[in-house]
Scaffold this active site. Structure first.
Site, short mmCIF file in Angstrom:
data_model
loop_
_atom_site.label_atom_id
_atom_site.label_comp_id
_atom_site.label_asym_id
_atom_site.label_seq_id
_atom_site.Cartn_x
_atom_site.Cartn_y
_atom_site.Cartn_z
N GLU A 1 12.82 -7.02 42.13
CA GLU A 1 13.39 -8.36 41.95
C GLU A 1 13.36 -8.62 40.46
O GLU A 1 12.30 -8.81 39.88
CB GLU A 1 12.58 -9.38 42.75
CG GLU A 1 13.39 -10.62 43.06
CD GLU A 1 13.13 -11.72 42.07
OE1 GLU A 1 13.86 -11.75 41.04
OE2 GLU A 1 12.23 -12.53 42.31
N GLU B 1 19.45 -12.91 29.52
CA GLU B 1 18.47 -13.81 30.14
C GLU B 1 17.54 -14.34 29.04
O GLU B 1 16.86 -13.58 28.36
CB GLU B 1 17.66 -13.05 31.19
CG GLU B 1 16.67 -13.94 31.92
CD GLU B 1 15.91 -13.21 33.03
OE1 GLU B 1 15.34 -12.14 32.76
OE2 GLU B 1 15.90 -13.71 34.16
N LYS C 1 -1.32 -6.24 41.13
CA LYS C 1 -1.65 -6.55 39.74
C LYS C 1 -0.91 -7.78 39.27
O LYS C 1 0.32 -7.79 39.23
CB LYS C 1 -1.26 -5.39 38.82
CG LYS C 1 -1.77 -5.61 37.38
CD LYS C 1 -1.13 -4.68 36.38
CE LYS C 1 0.19 -5.18 35.85
NZ LYS C 1 0.11 -6.46 35.14
N VAL D 1 11.82 -3.03 32.76
CA VAL D 1 10.72 -2.34 33.44
C VAL D 1 11.15 -1.91 34.84
O VAL D 1 10.80 -0.82 35.30
CB VAL D 1 9.44 -3.22 33.49
CG1 VAL D 1 8.36 -2.56 34.34
CG2 VAL D 1 8.91 -3.47 32.08
N GLY D 2 11.96 -2.72 35.51
CA GLY D 2 12.46 -2.36 36.83
C GLY D 2 13.22 -1.05 36.81
O GLY D 2 13.03 -0.18 37.67
N CYS E 1 13.69 -16.64 37.36
CA CYS E 1 14.68 -15.57 37.40
C CYS E 1 16.02 -16.08 37.94
O CYS E 1 17.07 -15.58 37.55
CB CYS E 1 14.18 -14.41 38.24
SG CYS E 1 13.45 -14.93 39.79
N GLY F 1 9.91 -8.63 37.91
CA GLY F 1 9.74 -8.71 36.46
C GLY F 1 11.04 -8.42 35.74
O GLY F 1 12.12 -8.70 36.28
N SER F 2 10.93 -7.84 34.56
CA SER F 2 12.12 -7.64 33.73
C SER F 2 12.98 -6.50 34.26
O SER F 2 12.49 -5.55 34.86
CB SER F 2 11.71 -7.35 32.29
OG SER F 2 10.97 -6.16 32.24
N THR F 3 14.27 -6.57 33.98
CA THR F 3 15.20 -5.51 34.37
C THR F 3 14.83 -4.20 33.69
O THR F 3 14.91 -3.13 34.27
CB THR F 3 16.64 -5.94 34.03
OG1 THR F 3 16.96 -7.09 34.83
CG2 THR F 3 17.64 -4.85 34.33
P1 NAI Z 1 7.62 -7.34 32.33
O1 NAI Z 1 8.64 -6.81 33.26
O2 NAI Z 1 7.14 -6.46 31.22
O3 NAI Z 1 6.32 -7.79 33.17
C1 NAI Z 1 6.28 -8.05 34.55
C2 NAI Z 1 5.10 -7.34 35.18
O4 NAI Z 1 5.27 -5.93 35.05
C3 NAI Z 1 3.76 -7.64 34.52
O5 NAI Z 1 2.77 -7.68 35.50
C4 NAI Z 1 3.56 -6.44 33.61
O6 NAI Z 1 2.21 -6.19 33.31
C5 NAI Z 1 4.14 -5.33 34.44
N1 NAI Z 1 4.59 -4.15 33.70
C6 NAI Z 1 5.01 -4.06 32.42
N2 NAI Z 1 5.36 -2.79 32.12
C7 NAI Z 1 5.18 -2.06 33.25
C8 NAI Z 1 5.39 -0.69 33.59
N3 NAI Z 1 5.86 0.19 32.71
N4 NAI Z 1 5.11 -0.29 34.85
C9 NAI Z 1 4.65 -1.16 35.77
N5 NAI Z 1 4.43 -2.45 35.50
C10 NAI Z 1 4.70 -2.91 34.26
O7 NAI Z 1 8.18 -8.71 31.76
P2 NAI Z 1 7.71 -9.45 30.41
O8 NAI Z 1 7.60 -8.44 29.31
O9 NAI Z 1 6.53 -10.27 30.72
O10 NAI Z 1 8.94 -10.41 30.13
C11 NAI Z 1 10.11 -9.92 29.47
C12 NAI Z 1 11.35 -10.56 30.03
O11 NAI Z 1 11.53 -10.15 31.37
C13 NAI Z 1 11.31 -12.08 30.12
O12 NAI Z 1 11.68 -12.66 28.90
C14 NAI Z 1 12.30 -12.35 31.20
O13 NAI Z 1 13.60 -12.33 30.68
C15 NAI Z 1 12.13 -11.18 32.13
N6 NAI Z 1 11.26 -11.51 33.28
C16 NAI Z 1 11.83 -11.76 34.49
C17 NAI Z 1 11.04 -12.14 35.56
C18 NAI Z 1 11.62 -12.42 36.89
O14 NAI Z 1 11.06 -13.21 37.64
N7 NAI Z 1 12.69 -11.78 37.29
C19 NAI Z 1 9.60 -12.31 35.43
C20 NAI Z 1 9.08 -11.98 34.13
C21 NAI Z 1 9.91 -11.62 33.11
MG MG Z 2 7.21 -6.42 29.14
#
Ligand code: NAI
Ligand code: MG
Length: 492
Positions: free
Chosen positions: A270, A401, A196, A252-253, A304, A248-250
């Site tokens: 990651e 971050e 996804k 959600v991780g 990141c 993605g975000s910590t």
């Molecule tokens: P996010 O962690 O919500 O989104 C990343 C991915 O996870 C997207 O595909 C999203 O649809 C999916 N997702 C969201 N909630 C989920 C869940 N409960 N279960 C499974 N998948 C889920 O990140 P977001 O809200 O876009 O960004 C928020 C902050 O996170 C950013 O400001 C940044 O600080 C950090 N971030 C870090 C990243 C990295 O590369 N380490 C990448 C994106 C965001």
């Molecule tokens: Mg989010």
């Protein structure tokens, strides 16, 4: 009073005598459909729910994409299971490699199309999608194609076998590149995939389905469903998914880790970072300034491993900050499709709000803000490159971050102090060290709690080199030999 102190006004004086003529890349190389469904079992399934994806640099709508429901996810996982059981997992590695090599070559052939689409949908400068994202994405497929028939040599006497169906969830900062990091090792090891993309940047993943068809990858080996976090959660939760890979975000991780506890599913995370970029007084100063700029303004700081905390040795603080500010005035902010653009659009309104909030907090807490004069476009999401000085370690801008083009500058006196301060963070993804002394580089690298330590460079990637975090930056490694392990099991 030093000379630099006496003329602080001198810093921002930009070379304004001439300007760049527009050099836009043509949009015509890519055809965007009006509406996309989900790619399941090699076919396009019509989406029952959909939303609009836009260009963040203009807010122009680009296409309608699907919001995958539980039923859609069930279908995708079913197709992946079917493909796994009926052929893919038992295919000789040398045959799997052929598909991966084909995908890699197709990405190279269609690089321009993908780069334009990546910049349109995500806001990153075409210079970066063209010269970084696309070559690296192809390189990952080439690299893992090479491992597909050599797994027995990579893990001698351990009987490496595929895990099964991998559920992969990726973010919006490097959409196609993160797709490659996920899909290439999974397929090389004989797994099938449900992936996804992030809700704001689905288009290159959808175009990638066309590459899969061109490569004649057997149906169901890779399935792509679009949607927001609800779709992601449905993938993570699915009982027939054997392995979850998330970037993605910590926040959600952590939720995913809780969700999967006790399920027996394999997991790699990651997550975020707050990397220290550490500059010693014996470094090549001009090169360090380039590295600092690359470290934090590359991809609008949506990285990141961005070098978002700059630690400068006190003795060179003033000349370095002066050089840095002057360099900032030469950064060109604007149209992502212009070949001269250095800093593009912020990926989404939501991300822009987050950056603004943290920058306001920085000013409130007492840090000193500097932004070069630059005219930001009226439409779209934009944020000027920003440097904060007078930053204390306790400030939110030094702790959290920001994921935007915002640098916090701090200082140190001794290497010990630099290590202490650099490690004073819940994260541990990356770090940078700038010094002439090789011995000091090794000394620092041993002590920095970060998955990657760059020396006299920054943001350098190679598919052969593993990448991943310590502490709240996650666990598991992507890239290199290490990147195979999460997609293999070694039991009898
Ligand atoms: P996010 O962690 O919500 O989104 C990343 C991915 O996870 C997207 O595909 C999203 O649809 C999916 N997702 C969201 N909630 C989920 C869940 N409960 N279960 C499974 N998948 C889920 O990140 P977001 O809200 O876009 O960004 C928020 C902050 O996170 C950013 O400001 C940044 O600080 C950090 N971030 C870090 C990243 C990295 O590369 N380490 C990448 C994106 C965001
Ligand atoms: Mg989010």
């Amino acid at each position: 009073m030093g000379e630099l102190d006496r003329r602080p006004e001198a810093a921002p004086a930009a070379p304004r005598e001439w300007a760049y003529a527009p050099a836009p890349e043509s949009r015509d190389v890519v055809r965007i459909a009006e509406r996309y469904g989900h790619f399941v079992g090699g076919e396009w399934l019509e989406a029952t729910e959909s939303y609009e994806t836009i260009s963040p640099s203009s807010e122009e709508p680009l296409a309608h994409v699907g919001q995958a429901t539980q039923q859609d996810v069930d279908g995708a996982v079913g197709a992946a299971r079917n493909a796994f059981a009926n052929g893919w997992s038992s295919l000789p590695g040398s045959e799997r490699a052929k598909y991966l090599f084909r995908i890699a070559r197709l990405l190279q052939e269609r690089a321009r199309e993908f780069a334009v689409l990546e910049s349109l949908n995500g806001g990153k400068p075409i210079k970066e999608s063209r010269d970084v994202d696309l070559p690296l994405a192809a390189a990952h497929f080439f690299y893992y194609a090479g491992w597909a028939d050599k797994l027995e040599y990579a893990f001698p006497n351990r009987r490496p076998r595929p895990v099964g169906v991998a559920g992969q969830i990726i973010p919006w900062n490097f959409p196609l590149l993160m797709l490659s990091w996920k899909i290439a090792p999974a397929l090389a090891c004989g797994n099938t995939v449900v992936l996804k993309p992030a809700e704001t940047t689905p288009l290159t993943a959808l175009l990638f389905c066309d590459v899969l068809r061109q490569a004649e990858l057997p149906p169901g080996v890779v399935n792509i469903v679009t949607g927001d976090g609800r779709t992601g959660a449905a993938i993570v939760d699915h009982p027939d998914v054997d392995k979850v890979a998330f970037t993605g975000s910590t926040e959600v991780g952590k939720a995913i880790q809780r969700q999967l506890a006790g399920s027996g599913k394999k997991l790699t995370l990651e997550l975020g970072g707050k990397a220290a970029n550490i500059v010693f007084d014996d470094c090549a100063l001009d090169q360090a300034v380039e590295g600092i700029v690359n470290g934090i303004y590359f991809n609008q700081g949506h990285v990141c491993c961005a070098g978002s905390r700059l630690f400068v040795q006190e003795s060179i603080y003033e000349p370095l900050v002066e050089k840095l500010k002057r360099r900032l005035t030469t950064l060109r902010v604007g149209d992502p499709l212009d070949k001269n653009t250095d800093v593009g659009a912020i990926n989404s309104a939501m991300q822009l709000d987050k950056i603004r909030e943290l920058v306001a907090a920085g000013e409130e807490e007492g840090a000193e803000i500097y932004q070069p004069p630059c005219r930001l476009p009226e439409k779209g999401y934009w944020f000027a490159p920003t440097v904060f000085t007078n930053v204390a370690q306790s400030y939110r801008i030094a702790q959290e971050e920001i994921f935007g083009p915002v640098l916090s500058v701090l200082t140190f006196r001794t290497p010990e102090e630099a290590v202490e301060k650099a490690n004073n963070t819940p994260y541990g993804l990356s770090a940078g060290v700038w010094t002439e002394k090789g011995s000091r580089i090794l000394w620092m690298a041993q002590r920095l709690r970060a998955g990657v330590v760059w020396a006299n460079t920054y943001n350098r990637f190679d598919p052969a080199s593993p990448f991943g975090g310590y502490k709240e930056s996650g666990f598991g490694r992507e890239g290199g030999l290490h990147g195979l392990e999460p997609y293999l099991r070694f039991d009898e």
